[in-house]
Design a protein around this motif. Structure first.
Motif, mmCIF file in Angstrom:
data_model
loop_
_atom_site.group_PDB
_atom_site.id
_atom_site.type_symbol
_atom_site.label_atom_id
_atom_site.label_comp_id
_atom_site.label_asym_id
_atom_site.label_seq_id
_atom_site.Cartn_x
_atom_site.Cartn_y
_atom_site.Cartn_z
ATOM 1 N N LEU B 245 0.864 -1.205 0.104
ATOM 2 C CA LEU B 245 -0.020 0.017 0.042
ATOM 3 C C LEU B 245 0.952 1.308 -0.025
ATOM 4 O O LEU B 245 0.610 2.227 -0.720
ATOM 5 C CB LEU B 245 -0.916 -0.166 1.276
ATOM 6 N N ARG B 250 -1.993 -0.643 -6.516
ATOM 7 C CA ARG B 250 -3.638 -0.434 -6.909
ATOM 8 C C ARG B 250 -4.322 -1.450 -7.229
ATOM 9 O O ARG B 250 -5.551 -1.457 -7.570
ATOM 10 C CB ARG B 250 -3.499 0.957 -8.016
ATOM 11 N N PHE B 251 -3.678 -2.439 -7.589
ATOM 12 C CA PHE B 251 -4.462 -3.622 -8.220
ATOM 13 C C PHE B 251 -3.644 -4.927 -7.457
ATOM 14 O O PHE B 251 -2.635 -5.278 -7.946
ATOM 15 C CB PHE B 251 -4.325 -3.621 -9.650
ATOM 16 N N HIS B 270 -8.988 -3.815 3.851
ATOM 17 C CA HIS B 270 -8.575 -2.510 4.111
ATOM 18 C C HIS B 270 -8.570 -1.530 2.951
ATOM 19 O O HIS B 270 -7.667 -0.671 2.660
ATOM 20 C CB HIS B 270 -7.138 -2.562 4.787
ATOM 21 N N THR B 271 -9.433 -1.597 2.240
ATOM 22 C CA THR B 271 -9.400 -1.033 0.870
ATOM 23 C C THR B 271 -10.207 0.494 1.178
ATOM 24 O O THR B 271 -10.084 1.389 0.330
ATOM 25 C CB THR B 271 -10.205 -1.686 -0.015
ATOM 26 N N GLY B 275 -6.005 6.759 0.461
ATOM 27 C CA GLY B 275 -4.995 6.519 -0.431
ATOM 28 C C GLY B 275 -4.708 4.820 -0.526
ATOM 29 O O GLY B 275 -3.654 4.699 -0.924
ATOM 30 N N ALA B 276 -5.682 4.325 -0.284
ATOM 31 C CA ALA B 276 -5.647 2.764 -0.420
ATOM 32 C C ALA B 276 -6.848 2.036 -1.136
ATOM 33 O O ALA B 276 -7.244 1.240 -0.858
ATOM 34 C CB ALA B 276 -5.379 1.988 0.997
ATOM 35 N N ASP B 277 -7.194 2.828 -2.306
ATOM 36 C CA ASP B 277 -8.229 2.273 -3.110
ATOM 37 C C ASP B 277 -7.407 1.371 -4.042
ATOM 38 O O ASP B 277 -7.114 1.330 -5.130
ATOM 39 C CB ASP B 277 -8.479 3.371 -4.182
ATOM 40 N N VAL B 278 -7.563 0.018 -3.493
ATOM 41 C CA VAL B 278 -6.800 -1.059 -4.221
ATOM 42 C C VAL B 278 -8.024 -1.998 -4.611
ATOM 43 O O VAL B 278 -8.657 -2.568 -3.834
ATOM 44 C CB VAL B 278 -5.871 -1.813 -3.256
ATOM 45 N N ALA B 279 -8.001 -2.585 -5.921
ATOM 46 C CA ALA B 279 -9.045 -3.317 -6.307
ATOM 47 C C ALA B 279 -8.229 -4.758 -6.104
ATOM 48 O O ALA B 279 -7.050 -5.101 -6.574
ATOM 49 C CB ALA B 279 -9.357 -3.357 -7.876
ATOM 50 N N VAL B 280 -9.005 -5.527 -5.444
ATOM 51 C CA VAL B 280 -8.502 -6.976 -5.044
ATOM 52 C C VAL B 280 -9.272 -7.882 -5.786
ATOM 53 O O VAL B 280 -10.588 -7.976 -5.679
ATOM 54 C CB VAL B 280 -8.543 -7.213 -3.613
ATOM 55 N N VAL B 281 -8.722 -8.763 -6.725
ATOM 56 C CA VAL B 281 -9.607 -9.854 -7.431
ATOM 57 C C VAL B 281 -9.075 -11.148 -7.119
ATOM 58 O O VAL B 281 -7.984 -11.504 -7.482
ATOM 59 C CB VAL B 281 -9.511 -9.609 -8.992
#
Lengths: 304, 617
Positions: B245, B250-251, B270-271, B275-281
């Motif tokens: 992070l 970001r992905f 924790h998205t 400042g932690a807009d992470v797409a987790v797939v």
């Protein structure tokens, strides 16, 4: 707004497909569809797998990504999710999508990412000289095979349906105009669209040739078939739609339908992501770091 | 007392992890530095699992062979850990377990049961005899009827037995701390960190009740060590996730696999932070995990995936693809016991050579390994920065030991780095034109135009290609592109600061070389081994220029694998002979005592060329 002509979508590079290959028709249809939809080449990406069909991106003047055998769908989905404002089209052959990539084909249906996947189906592995593809029927023997095919065929339409694709269509490589309309509809569809293209291989497939297909093909929509599945259908109505779809998707032999088989509405994966990323797709991964990370805040749960 | 190790063992899923966290947090609140290690089976519930909490007056990152205090929440723990408590140590156990015999322990492995049978000279020794053996070894037995205590306290508080027994972990920790004469207050705070609402109230009441009971006074006492604010306590997997992070991730993609999954699950949870807009797939397999991350990276998103063992094998193809496309990609590899499914929940460093070489053909890749939790945080940032700087694959090596180990450390150790150096084409106005994405560059790094860059387009292909990305089999273009790509390794070797490549913690006639999680153990071992030096490798590829440091030294490698993969690498890259290979491959981390013993043998010239360490439960 850019003023582009149809020819602007065509790359300088000349296709190295065999003369008479069905791929030419698909390429033209795709090129025309992008033109008619006025797609900005720098906002459009065509992804492909590996094989004859996978060379398609090199002949188009938009971003082109020629990937790995069978992996086109996860790569295309990754790009679309990271940059949801791109127009994404993925292409590949039957071996690529339903052989080595079958797992990805099914998983993509579960997500419904907003993009179009075009499967070029010639029933053979062309680039390795004509081995049986996953859509060639049991017992069928093309001239490239030493023995009749000992394995059975996958029905791509039924598989796409089972996996959850929300738009399912079929076109024919030599019907460029019809195919172009289907591609446009597939791109405009909100969600994952699957376009199955019947594509004769003049070099290796002497069974299902242009001459074989021509008298058999008919347009679903000309016979009043309505693919639209509105939200909120009763279970009985939905059963009826599904039964009709299944009958048409399985039809093969004397008559072969082309057109739109299924058009349903379901939340796209982009919309589903919003459940935990409230600012998506306004703030999307390709934008990069826009604000400082609240590391202090994150560390609070670990504080002693 | 300078240090102390507390161990809790019991059935998986029975709350022992919570117990260890409570104990560690309580003593850390009391000013002690702590490290916690977790050993568990590949199982959801019922199989034997245990955790060690080692505390020290100074920062700690290694573990002892023998513990000072063992809490046995079941009979199997008594049987398995016989011989693991040091003389003078204490054993807290439930006397009800003594009614059992070894063969009545349903989850005890055949081999362990037979070893006990042999030791006691009978087919089915009872746990009474096992307990007697502890006593004969100088361990103080402390019978403690956990469930009875739970029921009694529950009765006093008016709580049903079923609910009261859910506090067994709190009871075990409270009883331990009470016996060690440690104050109650830090435990109440630890509970407040762990629980909320009514559950918290109950657990705090239970802890207070335990503290009201009369207990024998132990010779070892655990006083406070002076609380200092600003410390954190977290695992290696959490540190790596936080580092990602901080590095601008970001992905992230993943397919569930032990022990890598913890990292991705942390990210998923924790998205919503600033400042932690992470797409987790979560993908269908690791092939999709790696290729989907690549697809995201091509748009300019900082993308990564995390995996272990078999998952990494599946990623080999995708990594080569990223290398060919010059796509920035981080693969975080949590090594575990192999080959194949191997030891899914045990530690190993058996993937070093595969991380360096796995895949067909040649492409530039960077490989770095983290030695401890602080490193994991910093390295995750560096991995992302380097992937973007060099537009290639970076493999970040960790292992199960580090992933599940927790440590206390000063908050300032988790320092965000400001690393950059991306070379990016910003785009241009007007009609889109083909962009020479793969243009020649003396340092191997062409400007990257992510998908969607305005005013341009080009092609990318897994085939060999020309400057705009069209397929080519032209021998001259092939050579030029291959040389351009591989040049990145030279550039990286030149640009990456020496302290990020290796650390010579101490020089010595006997020089130990290690990478990854042997760091904490070796650094502490050195304290009792004058004359022994330690060179810790942080960057494994491109391999640092360490040959001059090795000349004339007696070289020893210490690593968690069978063949001595680091030794082979050092020999290959430095042309210096490694005299001793200390290896361990039973899935259990090397203990401090084992390391000291092995290196003493080297010092006294009694050591063979290959030393296999075999300790662990």
């Amino acid at each position: 707004m850019l003023e582009l002509k149809p020819a602007d979508y065509k790359a300088e590079k000349n296709p190295d497909w065999c003369p008479g290959c069905g791929d030419f028709g698909i390429l033209s249809a795709l090129q025309m569809a992008l033109f008619e939809l006025k797609k900005d080449p720098s906002r459009t990406v065509v992804f492909s797998g590996i094989g004859c069909s996978a060379k398609t991106p090199h002949y188009l003047n938009v971003y082109g990504v020629h990937t790995l055998h069978g992996r086109v769908l996860p790569i295309a989905q990754g790009a679309k999710l990271a940059h949801p404002h791109l127009t994404v089209v993925a292409v590949g052959g039957d071996g690529d999508g339903l052989g080595i990539g079958a797992g990805h084909f099914v998983a993509a249906g579960r997500r419904n990412v907003d993009m179009l996947y075009i499967l070029y189906d010639n029933e053979v592995y062309g680039l390795t000289k004509g081995q049986a593809g996953p859509t060639l029927g049991f017992g069928e023997k093309t001239k490239s095979l030493p023995k009749p095919n000992p394995q059975g065929r996958i029905n791509p339409l039924l598989l796409a349906f089972a996996a959850g694709y929300t738009w399912i269509g079929r076109g024919y490589a030599y019907d460029v105009k019809g195919l172009k309309e289907l591609i446009k509809e597939g791109i405009l569809h909100r969600g994952l669209a699957f376009l199955h293209v019947l594509q004769p291989c003049p070099t290796y497939n002497d069974l299902h040739t242009k001459e074989w297909f021509a008298p058999r093909l008919y347009r679903l929509q000309e016979e009043g078939y309505d693919p639209y599945v509105p939200e909120g259908l009763s279970p009985e109505e939905l059963d009826g739609k599904m039964a009709l779809f299944q009958a048409k998707a399985a039809e093969w032999g004397e008559r072969i339908p082309v057109g739109v088989f299924w058009r349903a509405e379901a939340p796209t994966f982009e919309e589903r992501l919003q459940a935990y990323l409230p600012r998506y797709p306004g703030v999307y991964p390709a934008l990069g770091q826009r604000e400082a990370l609240d590391l202090e805040g994150l560390l609070r749960e670990f504080a002693l | 007392m300078q240090e102390f190790t507390w161990r809790v063992g019991g059935p998986q899923g029975g709350g022992i992890e919570t117990a260890a966290t409570l104990f560690a947090r309580a003593v850390a609140k009391g000013g002690w530095w702590v490290a916690t290690k977790r050993e568990y089976h590949s199982n959801i519930m019922g199989r034997h699992s245990y955790l060690d909490v080692r505390l020290s007056r100074k920062p700690v990152g290694a573990f002892r062979e023998k513990v000072d205090f063992l809490v046995a929440l079941d009979g199997e723990t008594l049987a398995r850990h016989l011989g693991e408590v040091r003389p003078g140590g204490a054993l807290l156990y439930d006397p009800r377990a003594l009614d059992l015999t070894v063969h009545k322990l349903p989850m005890l492995d055949h081999r362990a049961a037979e070893a006990l049978a042999e030791r006691f000279g009978k087919l089915d020794p009872s746990l009474k005899e096992v307990l007697q053996a502890y006593v004969e070894a100088g361990v103080q037995p402390l019978p403690y009827p956990f469930e009875e205590v739970a029921d009694r306290i529950g009765g006093e508080l008016g709580v049903p037995s079923l609910q009261a027994r859910r506090t067994l972990n709190t009871i075990a920790v409270a009883a331990s701390l009470r016996l060690l004469d440690f104050p109650l207050e830090p435990l109440l705070e630890a509970l407040a960190h762990q629980f909320r609402g009514k559950v918290l109230e109950l657990n705090q009441e239970v802890a207070k009740a335990v503290y009201r009971e009369e207990v024998p006074r132990l010779p070892s006492q655990l006083s406070l060590n002076g609380y200092e604010p600003g410390r954190v306590y977290l695992t290696g997997a959490q540190a790596a996730a936080l580092g990602k992070l901080a590095g601008g991730l970001r992905f992230q993609t993943y397919y569930p696999i032990s022990p890598a999954t913890d990292e991705s699950v942390y990210l998923e949870a924790h998205t919503a932070f600033q400042g932690a807009d992470v797409a987790v797939v979560q993908t269908e397999d690791e092939i999709a995990a790696v290729t989907m991350a690549i697809g995201a990276a091509l748009t300019g998103a900082r993308a990564a995936t995390a995996t272990s063992g078999p998952g990494f094998s599946l990623m080999a193809e995708g990594m080569g693809f990223a290398g060919m496309l010059e796509a920035p990609l981080v693969v975080t590899l949590y090594q575990r016991g192999g080959p194949s499914t191997g030891l899914p929940t045990r530690t190993e460093q058996g993937d070093l050579q595969f991380a360096l070489r796995g895949g067909h053909g040649e492409y530039p890749r960077l490989v770095l390994a983290s030695g401890d939790i602080e490193d994991a945080f910093l390295d995750a940032q560096k991995a992302l920065a380097w992937a973007w700087r060099y537009q290639t694959v970076v493999v970040h090596l960790l292992d199960k030991f580090l992933a599940s180990m927790a440590q206390s450390l000063p908050k300032e150790a988790l320092k965000p780095l400001s690393l950059n150096g991306e070379r990016r084409f910003p785009g241009r106005e007007g009609r889109p034109e083909p962009f020479p994405r793969y243009a020649m560059a003396p340092d191997g790094i062409s400007p990257f135009a992510p998908l969607g860059t305005p005013g341009s387009f080009y092609w990318m292909t897994s085939d060999e290609h020309d400057e705009v990305g069209h397929i080519t089999e032209d021998p001259v273009v092939r050579e030029a592109q291959m040389e351009k790509r591989m040049q990145k390794l030279q550039t990286a070797r030149k640009e990456i600061p020496q302290e990020d490549q290796y650390t010579l913690f101490r020089d010595g006639e006997v020089l130990v070389l290690g990478f990854g999680t042997v760091k904490g153990t070796l650094l502490e071992a050195l304290e009792s081994l004058p004359g022994v030096g330690y060179l810790h490798l942080r960057l494994l590829w491109p391999f640092p220029e360490i040959a001059p440091l090795l000349e004339g030294k007696r070289l020893v490698t210490v690593e968690h694998n069978y063949s001595g993969q680091l030794a082979d690498l050092v020999q290959q890259e430095t042309l210096q002979r490694v005299h001793h290979r200390v290896v361990k491959y039973n899935g259990r981390p090397i203990t401090l005592d084992e390391a000291v013993e092995a290196l003493r043998a080297v010092l006294t010239k009694e050591a063979p060329e290959r030393l296999v360490l075999r300790k662990g439960v």
